[in-house]
Structure formats: C-alpha cells, structure tokens
Design a protein around this motif. Structure first.
Motif, PDB file in Angstrom:
ATOM      1  N   PHE A 135     -45.399 -16.371 102.864  1.00  0.00           N
ATOM      2  CA  PHE A 135     -44.215 -17.126 103.268  1.00  0.00           C
ATOM      3  C   PHE A 135     -42.985 -16.239 103.292  1.00  0.00           C
ATOM      4  CE2 PHE A 135     -40.565 -19.972 102.262  1.00  0.00           C
ATOM      5  CZ  PHE A 135     -40.647 -20.798 103.379  1.00  0.00           C
ATOM      6  N   HIS A 136     -42.206 -16.374 104.361  1.00  0.00           N
ATOM      7  CA  HIS A 136     -40.939 -15.649 104.458  1.00  0.00           C
ATOM      8  C   HIS A 136     -39.769 -16.619 104.454  1.00  0.00           C
ATOM      9  CE1 HIS A 136     -37.680 -13.049 105.828  1.00  0.00           C
ATOM     10  NE2 HIS A 136     -37.363 -14.066 106.612  1.00  0.00           N
ATOM     11  N   SER A 137     -38.816 -16.348 103.589  1.00  0.00           N
ATOM     12  CA  SER A 137     -37.492 -16.951 103.661  1.00  0.00           C
ATOM     13  C   SER A 137     -36.539 -16.023 102.952  1.00  0.00           C
ATOM     14  CB  SER A 137     -37.460 -18.327 102.993  1.00  0.00           C
ATOM     15  OG  SER A 137     -36.119 -18.816 102.941  1.00  0.00           O
ATOM     16  N   ASP A 138     -35.380 -15.814 103.537  1.00  0.00           N
ATOM     17  CA  ASP A 138     -34.338 -15.093 102.825  1.00  0.00           C
ATOM     18  C   ASP A 138     -33.805 -15.977 101.701  1.00  0.00           C
ATOM     19  OD1 ASP A 138     -34.572 -12.933 104.533  1.00  0.00           O
ATOM     20  OD2 ASP A 138     -33.124 -13.759 105.953  1.00  0.00           O
ATOM     21  N   GLY A 139     -33.057 -15.371 100.782  1.00  0.00           N
ATOM     22  CA  GLY A 139     -32.350 -16.140  99.771  1.00  0.00           C
ATOM     23  C   GLY A 139     -33.116 -16.390  98.484  1.00  0.00           C
ATOM     24  N   ASN A 140     -32.509 -17.167  97.624  1.00  0.00           N
ATOM     25  CA  ASN A 140     -33.031 -17.458  96.291  1.00  0.00           C
ATOM     26  C   ASN A 140     -33.949 -18.679  96.333  1.00  0.00           C
ATOM     27  OD1 ASN A 140     -33.502 -17.952  93.623  1.00  0.00           O
ATOM     28  ND2 ASN A 140     -31.370 -17.988  92.992  1.00  0.00           N
ATOM     29  N   LEU A 141     -35.240 -18.436  96.267  1.00  0.00           N
ATOM     30  CA  LEU A 141     -36.249 -19.500  96.344  1.00  0.00           C
ATOM     31  C   LEU A 141     -36.745 -19.955  94.977  1.00  0.00           C
ATOM     32  CD1 LEU A 141     -38.442 -18.017  99.227  1.00  0.00           C
ATOM     33  CD2 LEU A 141     -36.834 -19.922  99.416  1.00  0.00           C
ATOM     34  N   THR A 142     -36.153 -19.435  93.925  1.00  0.00           N
ATOM     35  CA  THR A 142     -36.666 -19.693  92.572  1.00  0.00           C
ATOM     36  C   THR A 142     -36.982 -21.168  92.291  1.00  0.00           C
ATOM     37  OG1 THR A 142     -35.450 -17.769  91.764  1.00  0.00           O
ATOM     38  CG2 THR A 142     -36.237 -19.339  90.125  1.00  0.00           C
ATOM     39  N   PRO A 143     -36.090 -22.112  92.664  1.00  0.00           N
ATOM     40  CA  PRO A 143     -36.376 -23.521  92.300  1.00  0.00           C
ATOM     41  C   PRO A 143     -37.619 -24.105  92.965  1.00  0.00           C
ATOM     42  CG  PRO A 143     -34.047 -23.219  92.870  1.00  0.00           C
ATOM     43  CD  PRO A 143     -34.765 -21.973  93.287  1.00  0.00           C
ATOM     44  N   VAL A 144     -38.054 -23.509  94.081  1.00  0.00           N
ATOM     45  CA  VAL A 144     -39.152 -24.126  94.827  1.00  0.00           C
ATOM     46  C   VAL A 144     -40.381 -23.235  94.939  1.00  0.00           C
ATOM     47  CG1 VAL A 144     -37.672 -25.683  96.143  1.00  0.00           C
ATOM     48  CG2 VAL A 144     -38.126 -23.380  97.032  1.00  0.00           C
ATOM     49  N   ILE A 145     -40.428 -22.148  94.211  1.00  0.00           N
ATOM     50  CA  ILE A 145     -41.612 -21.291  94.267  1.00  0.00           C
ATOM     51  C   ILE A 145     -42.887 -22.055  93.912  1.00  0.00           C
ATOM     52  CG2 ILE A 145     -42.768 -19.334  93.148  1.00  0.00           C
ATOM     53  CD1 ILE A 145     -40.161 -17.815  93.281  1.00  0.00           C
ATOM     54  N   PRO A 146     -42.896 -22.908  92.885  1.00  0.00           N
ATOM     55  CA  PRO A 146     -44.118 -23.685  92.617  1.00  0.00           C
ATOM     56  C   PRO A 146     -44.531 -24.571  93.790  1.00  0.00           C
ATOM     57  CG  PRO A 146     -42.651 -23.752  90.715  1.00  0.00           C
ATOM     58  CD  PRO A 146     -41.870 -23.133  91.838  1.00  0.00           C
ATOM     59  N   ASP A 147     -43.556 -25.141  94.510  1.00  0.00           N
ATOM     60  CA  ASP A 147     -43.870 -25.973  95.676  1.00  0.00           C
ATOM     61  C   ASP A 147     -44.485 -25.136  96.789  1.00  0.00           C
ATOM     62  OD1 ASP A 147     -42.405 -28.674  94.957  1.00  0.00           O
ATOM     63  OD2 ASP A 147     -40.997 -27.078  94.497  1.00  0.00           O
ATOM     64  N   ILE A 148     -43.958 -23.928  96.987  1.00  0.00           N
ATOM     65  CA  ILE A 148     -44.484 -23.030  98.013  1.00  0.00           C
ATOM     66  C   ILE A 148     -45.923 -22.647  97.688  1.00  0.00           C
ATOM     67  CG2 ILE A 148     -44.227 -20.718  99.006  1.00  0.00           C
ATOM     68  CD1 ILE A 148     -41.167 -21.076  98.617  1.00  0.00           C
ATOM     69  N   ILE A 149     -46.190 -22.321  96.435  1.00  0.00           N
ATOM     70  CA  ILE A 149     -47.552 -21.972  96.017  1.00  0.00           C
ATOM     71  C   ILE A 149     -48.490 -23.163  96.225  1.00  0.00           C
ATOM     72  CG2 ILE A 149     -48.998 -21.370  94.032  1.00  0.00           C
ATOM     73  CD1 ILE A 149     -46.570 -19.801  92.945  1.00  0.00           C
TER      74      ILE A 149
END
Length: 319
Positions: free
Chosen positions: A283-297
């Motif tokens: 997955f690619h997205s710029d920026g701070n994804l910390t709050p949603v990393i579990p959702d992405i996984i």
C-alpha cells in the motif's frame, strides 16, 4: 565479504550485504515478501530526476533517447519500481470530458475542470456513475498512458498489452520488478473534482459520493478481472501497488469513521481480487498513517510505502 561483485557503483558501506550470493532483483524482492533475508536490502524508488538519471546512465537525457537513458539508469540503481515514466514535452491537452491537463517534464496535473461550482461537480459525478456502470472496464485518467484518452473502453487485448509492456520494461531494465498501480477510487474521485469540492459534496450529499466511490471501485475490479484473463499475470507482475493518499504529514486527511465506511471495505475488495489471481499487494500513501496501520493490514496488505520513521515510530537497526 570480500570478493562479492558490486551490483552497481554505490559505496559498499552504504548498504548491508546479508548473503554471499548475488541474487537477481526478482529473487531479492521475493525474499522480502516471504519475510526471508535477501542478499542485501533491496532498493525501491521512482527515477524521475534528470541529474540522477544522467549520472547513472552516463549520458545526457533528451526527448529522443529518453527510453534508453531512463531504463539504463534503472538497470543500475533499483530493484523495484512502479509506474515507469519518461519525461514529457511541455503541453496542455483538453480531453473529451473538458478537463485541461498540464503536462510538464515528470508530472501531469489538472489545470482546469469543466465545472466551476458544486452543482456542476455533482452533475459531472452523476454522469460518471451512469457511464461507469455501463458495460465493461473503462480506462481511468490515472491509469491511461495519457489522461486525454481515459474514456476508452477496453477489451480482452488489454491484458496482453499491459503484460507485454511490463515484460519489455523488465528486459530493458535488467530484470527490475515493475509493479502496477491499483486505486480503489478515493484518490481518483477527489483528484478529479478537487479535494475541497469532494469534502463539501460529501457533507451535502454523502449518498452521491458513496455511489460514485462504489462505481469507481467496481470499475477497478473489472480491470483486475481483465488482467486476470492472462494465466501469466502473477508471473510477470507478481506485486501490485494499491494506493490512495489518505494522510498528510500531520495526520489523516479523512476521519477514521469516513475511512471505515467509504475506503477500507473497497480497499479490501481490490486486494482480495488481486490475491485471487496470485498477486500480492503493498500500500502506498504519503503522510502519517499510524492511526490506521492495523486497518490497512486487515485489508490484506503485505507492505507499506513509504515508511517514514518519524510517523510510524519504528526503531530501525543501526548496525
């Protein structure tokens, strides 16, 4: 470790060699996705800088030799990339939807839209929904070779043309792993009408935007099915960059509630479809994804790009 042939002219101390045997680029990437140690840390990047390209290709970059020079530089520098580009001549193109596209050397952007207010944007969206829901896969502005051709409906020859192009690029770049872009619909939507218009319209008419996002996602699934008609898909293109810019440096662009309702279910569908045909997704997205990393996984994603240590609070080894 002496006696190992350097794969390209980067000082040895600038990267970590993990095994004695020099792997191919594909072997190196496969190892990483299998959570095994490669011979060294793989290099992933997009070569879109004239000075870097000319340095590694050892020749001047021009419009006439751009394919040869860019692919030569890629062969010497990177193991994996996505959306290989060559420099454009400066031009503005008006497509058959009325969008004006400004092309510069390495980028394109929407210079002017065929509407000037929310009412016009809503009318455009309704027409788009009708067209997207009719028939087979319709090319999109961010997957076509040129944005001006993005309304073309494609057939079974689409898979063959994409795989042939990818294979030719792999050969020209010394076996560089070249992934495809895949977008569930969110970035396409807010890029076409503008982020501000998108946010206001979602506040005014959430069902309309939701229906459009669903139509865009269905269209991408049609594209994946077309590509899946080739039995060689996962052999030639084993990895897919699923992308959507959903964050900035200071946090998410969209609320977690919005992403939970409108984005992650569609991201999961797209990943599942690629997996069906043997392709693995990062997955690619710029920026701070910390709050949603579990959702992405949870959506089936196997890797993240880019990894900004300051955002993700990762601790990397120093030796």
């Amino acid at each position: 470790m002496s006696g190992i042939e350097e794969p390209w002219p980067i000082p040895r101390k600038s990267y970590l060699i993990l095994e004695e045997r020099i792997m191919t680029k594909r072997e190196r990437i496969d190892k990483v996705f299998n959570q095994e140690l490669p011979d060294r840390i793989p290099i992933y990047d997009k070569l879109r800088n004239d000075a870097a390209i000319e340095y590694y290709a050892d020749r001047k970059l021009t419009q006439e030799n751009k394919f040869e020079v860019v692919t030569r530089a890629m062969e010497k520098t990177i193991d994996m990339t996505v959306a290989v580009r060559f420099p454009h001549a400066e031009e503005v193109i008006i497509d058959d939807k009325g969008f004006a596209w400004q092309y510069s050397e390495w980028t394109e952007r929407i210079k002017e839209r065929p509407f000037t207010d929310l009412k016009g944007a809503a009318q455009f969206i309704r027409k788009e929904i009708r067209e997207l829901n009719e028939g087979g896969f319709r090319e999109g502005p961010f997957t076509s070779l040129k944005a001006a051709t993005w309304t073309e409906r494609l057939n079974q020859n689409y898979a063959e043309s994409i795989l042939t192009k990818n294979l030719n690029l792999q050969k020209a770049t010394g076996g560089t792993v070249i992934t495809l872009d895949s977008e569930p619909g969110l970035t396409t939507a807010y890029s076409l009408i503008g982020l501000e218009n998108f946010i206001y319209l979602y506040a005014d008419d959430a069902p309309l935007i939701s229906e459009w996002l669903e139509a865009l996602c269905r269209n991408e699934l049609k594209r994946i099915k077309l590509l899946g008609t080739s039995k060689e898909l996962s052999s030639y293109i084993p990895y897919i960059q699923v992308y959507s810019d959903i964050a900035s440096n200071i946090g998410l662009i969209f609320s977690p509630h919005f992403l939970e309702r409108e984005f992650f279910p569609r991201l999961k569908e797209v990943v599942k479809m690629w997996n069906k045909y043997g392709c693995r997704c990062y997955f690619h997205s710029d920026g701070n994804l910390t709050p949603v990393i579990p959702d992405i996984i949870d959506c089936g994603i196997m890797g993240l790009h880019p990894l900004a240590v300051s955002y993700t609070h990762l601790t990397l080894p120093t030796n």
